[in-house]
Design a protein around this motif. Structure first.
Motif: not given
Ligand SMILES: Cc1cc2nc3c(=O)[nH]c(=O)nc-3n(C[C@H](O)[C@H](O)[C@H](O)COP(=O)(O)OP(=O)(O)OC[C@H]3O[C@@H](n4cnc5c(N)ncnc54)[C@H](O)[C@@H]3O)c2cc1C
Lengths: 424, 467
Positions: B160-168, B226-228, B236-243, B246-248
């Motif tokens: 899974r890819v996690l993209v942070v920021g949804a600009g262009f 982000l956790e390694g 893994r990434a931890r989001l501001s809502d506590g959820t 999992d992404a590599d």
């Protein structure tokens, strides 16, 4: 009788070889109302503006052009037969507005240049085009005089378009005849009223109908039994948005057969003619064959294959260049004039094979930008490049040469050239 | 000799044998170099770039390169003409001395100039926590190397890819992932993708488009950490809502930082939003006085624009880099009154989820939006932005051929809403609020910013009044 406008003069057959002085006069009024209510637009900037204006329609059903309307009083039923005949066909991408235009063009595109279906269709034709051109030039060996139209410019595009579309080459004489008959009867100038043109009208109308029937029959055959080429694919394969109706398909097939060779023939013929008139340019191109790409763009600008287009109209009042084109008025866009507009092209009457920023209107612009442009470019680049490379000491026999009658698809009927031989 | 003749002689001499230095060897730098030669400048030309590569093109990096269609090293910019320059590649400029007219390089060298062009662009904003940013699998994308690494990572493929920021750029990366059939989560702090550049109405459409293509889109949320794993690879990434997600592979597309640090102490009006300059590309000093010998172009420049109430615009757009560079280069070798203004209508394009998005003008300058052509449902449409009854921008989804028309209307300050088209009218042509976020809310990534100065940055020198 009222004096003729520069536009009317430009359309006279006597001026077919050189309409440019009249265009120059015409550009003094960038948007010029004609006596018949048509608005002729002759300057680059204004044409580009209108090509991108969503208040301009390309659908002749929304405003039939007063095409071929002769002087007052002569507007009888016979006066608009070709346009009528064309309109009686179903719409095709050139006579449609969005969203239908966009949808049909999108449906056709993947069969022509669009990935993923046929991204290489055109580049894969290159060896074939080279082969045809080589054959034509080989056939001239031993001759001292050739006709650059009949012997060279004509056979290539016809063979190529038949192959691309999947039209049997044996049928070529038939549709060639229909196209000629229709074009010879289609006149937008003062001569439309002449006995000669009027006598051709019925034949022209019939030609359009026969041609339409021919396209429909061909499609029916492919529906029964799929074959090679784009037409068969369009009948038998569903696009993302389904299939076009049979009538629309036939109308587009006719358009592609027609446009696929008519304009390219004139472009090759004009390219040869122009280069023979500009020996330095010809020599330069022989020395630097890599110039062929910009050279063809310049030739497209210099002698536009489509001199003007006539099926646009205003769906609202449009203010432009100090004139208001009223709602409902037909608009003619004079590409041939815009391509010589000194406001856009420095020294426009000079042939400059290395011209920069050469965004000519030889293929128009906007959503109706020529569908076949990539194919035409490739054909002309190869044909003209090889002509320059192989033909020894070509000399124009007759200048200006005789021209074909039609004003939109302006081109020489014959270009006789004396040659010393053909290199290998 | 008359004064005029002397000046003319000086210009001739400068064109023949002056020294021009360009810092920044990318799009703006290259096009400026070409234009200088085109304009007949035959003096010495030095182009300094901290990247080891010849100028290359960035737009394909987040599109064709990531998809694996084009190798990252096949993005070299085409040359418009010979430039005959002294290319100092792989070495950064670290200082500017305007008194001695020298640029100092990281290797200690001093390069003297008569005229200088600043074209240092921007760099990607890195993941803010350095330890987390150092984890394997955490990427940004700005350079050729970045794109090459990310492309390799995508080819693995990741689970899974996690993209942070949804600009262009973030949205383009997400689109590529879906095309490659890689699961992707996009986390955007704003209310929707592209909201900073195009507003909430269009943002909502972009959001729907992402979801239709299977993107796990989460808006109104941030990534807090982000956790390694034990090998130092992100997991893994931890989001501001506590959820957690999992992404590599994590792509931080958090916008950009202007490369102005090397200008520190030079006394130029350089800061967070770039280097201030006039519409002719001439840099301002910190007092707002125009310099004679220093010019700016591309992403790092910000200049007033007549159409937008003379607000300073900073634009991260390809077209802006090209035209800004051409104008600056022209002005560098000409004199008033032959200066040219850089009055480009801002324009941008992006390709994502099979749709070609284009805009013209400055959408965030508008507060209303109206759909003018096509169909939102089919994601083929044009929409215009208005401000106080004037059209100020337009955006198209797969309708790019009409932009020219809207561009003309914007240039002429045409009325808003614009006249209706003759066909293909959307069912609802009523203007509505465009829903741009409050500029102070940290959101997506503005690509065009209106950059008034921050009053807290007291950089100007005030002098006591003398009588
Ligand atoms: C992935 C990506 C996709 C994009 N897609 C689009 C798009 O689809 N459409 C669009 O309009 N725009 C797009 N852009 C934006 C466009 O690429 C930029 O606007 C353009 O590159 C700006 O050119 P520039 O020369 O001003 O700056 P840059 O291209 O950033 O070049 C600046 C150069 O200066 C160098 N430099 C910096 N500091 C120093 C120093 N101190 N000394 C020496 N050299 C230095 C940098 O390393 C860099 O090479 C995209 C950008 C990226 C990164």
């Amino acid at each position: 009788m009222a004096e003729e406008t520069p536009w009317q003069q430009a359309l006279r057959y006597a001026n077919r070889a050189n309409p440019y002085p009249f265009y120059e006069e015409l550009r003094k009024t960038p948007v010029a109302r004609q006596p018949d209510g048509t608005y002729v637009v002759s300057t680059y900037r204004e044409i580009v503006t209108l090509l991108h204006d969503p208040r301009v329609s390309s659908d002749p059903r929304k405003c039939p052009a007063p095409a071929a309307t002769p002087a007052e009083g002569a507007a009888d039923a016979e006066a608009e037969p070709i346009t009528e005949a064309v309109i009686s066909l179903e719409p095709n991408i050139i006579t449609q507005d969005p969203p239908e235009h966009d949808r049909d063009r999108r449906t056709m595109m993947p069969h022509f240049v669009g990935p993923p279906r046929s991204p290489h269709l055109i580049s894969d034709l290159e060896p074939e085009i080279h082969r045809i051109v080589a054959g034509l030039l080989d056939g001239m060996k031993g001759k001292n005089r050739i006709d650059a139209v009949d012997d060279f410019a004509y056979p290539l595009p016809v063979t190529v378009i038949c192959k691309v579309l999947g039209v049997p080459l044996e049928d070529e004489p038939r549709f060639h005849h229909w196209i000629e008959a229709a074009l010879d009867a289609l006149d937008f100038g003062p001569e439309a009223a002449s006995e000669e043109i009027r006598s051709r009208l019925a034949g022209g109308r019939r030609a359009v109908q026969d041609f339409g029937q021919f396209a429909a029959d061909l499609l029916d055959r492919y529906a029964d039994q799929p074959g090679p080429g784009m037409l068969s694919a369009m009948v038998n394969e569903d696009g993302t948005e389904g299939r076009m109706s049979k009538g629309v398909l036939a109308s587009n097939a006719l358009l592609l057969i027609f446009a696929g060779h008519e304009t390219t023939v004139n472009l090759i013929a004009h390219s040869v003619l122009t280069l023979l008139r500009h020996r330095e340019a010809l020599e330069e191109l022989r020395r630097r064959p890599e110039l062929i790409v910009p050279a063809v763009e310049e030739l497209l600008r210099f002698e536009s294959s489509v001199q003007f287009w006539h099926t646009r109209s205003a769906l609202e009042d449009i203010d432009i260049a100090g004139t208001t084109i009223p709602k409902g008025a037909p608009i003619f866009l004079a590409y041939g004039s815009a391509n010589r507009d000194p406001e856009r092209f420095t020294d426009p009457d000079r042939l400059d094979l290395e011209r920069r920023h050469n965004e000519h209107l030889g293929f128009s612009q906007g959503i109706h930008f020529c569908f076949g442009a990539p194919l035409a470019r490739l054909e002309v680049q190869i044909a003209v490049g090889e002509f320059v490379r192989r033909v020894q000491n070509p000399r124009l026999v007759e200048d200006p040469p005789p021209y074909r009658h039609n004003q939109i698809f302006r081109g020489p009927r014959h270009v006789l050239v004396d040659i010393d031989g053909i290199r290998d | 000799m008359t004064l005029r003749a002397t000046v003319a002689e000086l210009v001739r001499e400068f064109r023949a044998s002056g020294r021009i230095v360009i810092v920044g060897a990318s799009l703006a730098g290259l096009r400026a170099a070409e234009t200088l030669r085109e304009e007949g400048f035959t003096g010495s030309l030095t182009v300094i770039g901290d990247e080891a590569y010849e100028p290359y093109d960035r737009p394909p990096l987040s599109k064709q390169v990531l998809k694996g269609w084009v190798p990252a090293d096949h993005t070299k910019l085409p040359r418009m003409r010979e430039v005959d320059a002294d290319w100092r590649l792989g070495v950064a400029a670290v200082g500017l001395d305007r008194v001695t007219k020298q640029v100092s390089l990281a290797d200690g060298e001093q390069v003297p100039y008569d005229r200088l062009l600043i074209a240092t662009g921007t760099r990607a904003r890195q993941w803010p926590n350095p330890a987390e940013a150092a984890l394997h699998g955490v990427h940004t994308i700005r350079s050729r190397d970045d794109a090459e690494q990310l492309q390799k990572a995508l080819a693995e493929p990741p689970s899974r890819v996690l993209v942070v920021g949804a600009g262009f750029i973030g949205s383009e990366v997400a689109s590529v992932c879906r095309e490659l059939d890689i699961p992707v989560t996009v986390v955007e702090r704003g209310s929707a993708p592209l909201v900073g550049a195009l507003g909430g109405v269009i943002g909502e459409i972009a959001a729907q488009m992402q979801r239709d293509h299977g993107v796990d889109l989460r808006c109104g949320l941030g990534v807090s950490s982000l956790e390694g794993d034990s090998e130092g690879h992100v997991r893994r990434a931890r989001l501001s809502d506590g959820t957690t997600v999992d992404a590599d592979v994590v792509v931080a597309s958090l916008g950009s930082i202007r490369n102005v640090e090397w200008l520190e102490g030079s006394g130029l009006a350089a800061g967070f939003w770039g280097v201030g300059c006039d519409a002719g590309g001439r840099a301002f000093d910190i007092n707002g006085v125009v310099t004679d010998s220093i010019y700016v172009a591309g992403d790092v420049a910000r200049a007033p624009h007549v159409l937008y109430e003379y607000q300073f615009l900073a634009m991260e757009h390809w077209d802006n880099a090209v035209f800004g560079a051409e104008v600056a280069a022209h002005n560098m070798v000409n004199l008033e009154p032959h200066y040219r203004p850089h009055l480009l209508l801002p324009g941008f394009w992006s390709g994502q989820f099979g749709v070609n998005i284009k805009s013209v003008g400055v959408p965030p300058f508008g507060d209303e939006i109206v759909f003018t052509q096509g169909s939102v449902e089919e994601r083929r449409f044009a929409a215009a932005y208005g401000h106080r009854g004037r059209i100020v921008a337009a955006v198209t989804f797969d309708h790019g051929k009409w932009l020219e028309y809207y561009g003309k209307l914007i240039e002429q300050s045409g009325s808003f809403p614009p006249p209706p088209p003759g066909w293909d009218q959307p069912p609802d042509m009523k203007p509505m609020p465009a829903e741009f976020p409050d500029p102070r809310v940290p959101t997506g990534i503005p690509d065009v910013v209106l950059t008034g100065h921050a009053p807290s940055e007291r950089t100007a020198e005030f002098r006591p009044r003398r009588h």
